[in-house]
Write a protein that holds these residues in place. Structure first.
Motif: not given
Length: 142
Positions: A25, A30, A32, A88, A91-92, A94
């Motif tokens: 992360s 990243d 996801r 996370y 942040k992605a 979703e």
């Protein structure tokens, strides 16, 4: 002894997966992929297909964990990992899946008497891992 060795291996693998997800992360930006790493670790720790388990409503997830005999030593890792996965996933971008993971984390925490912060951060995950080092040491020596 064999049961304890298995538990130690599971805890160590779980802790390593968490640390790798934190690196992924932060270092590769990243979130996801970091969430996916945590979710895979949850599936391995519970000996239940992760895709099925993580697709369940929070109360159903807890029920499955309880009847399948998920080791109580792993439930803290599971709850914290679900909450970290939620972070996370936010942040992605979703939000729906992030909300499900947070609800699952809180349901696991409630069922197993685990305290989770209201607002979660990577520092909270680091603090959790640090707090578990003593438990890991005690398990290894008994």
């Amino acid at each position: 002894m064999l049961q304890q060795d298995y538990l130690m291996r599971m805890i160590l693998q779980f802790a390593e997966a968490i640390r790798l997800s934190l690196q992924k992360s932060n270092g590769q930006h990243d979130p996801r992929a970091a969430a996916e790493m945590l979710e895979a670790a949850i599936g391995e720790a519970t000996d239940i297909d992760g895709g099925i388990l993580l697709g369940l409503a929070p109360e159903s997830m807890v029920g499955i964990m309880q009847v399948s005999g998920t080791d109580p030593h792993l439930t803290g890792y599971i709850a914290h990992s679900l909450l970290m996965s939620s972070l996370y996933l936010k942040k992605a971008n979703e939000p729906a899946l992030a909300q499900l993971r947070e609800k699952q984390a809180r349901a696991v925490a409630f069922a197993y008497g685990i305290t989770l912060p209201e607002v979660y951060s990577e520092a909270d995950m680091e603090a959790f891992l640090d707090s578990q080092e003593e438990e890991i040491s005690q398990l290894a020596n008994s």
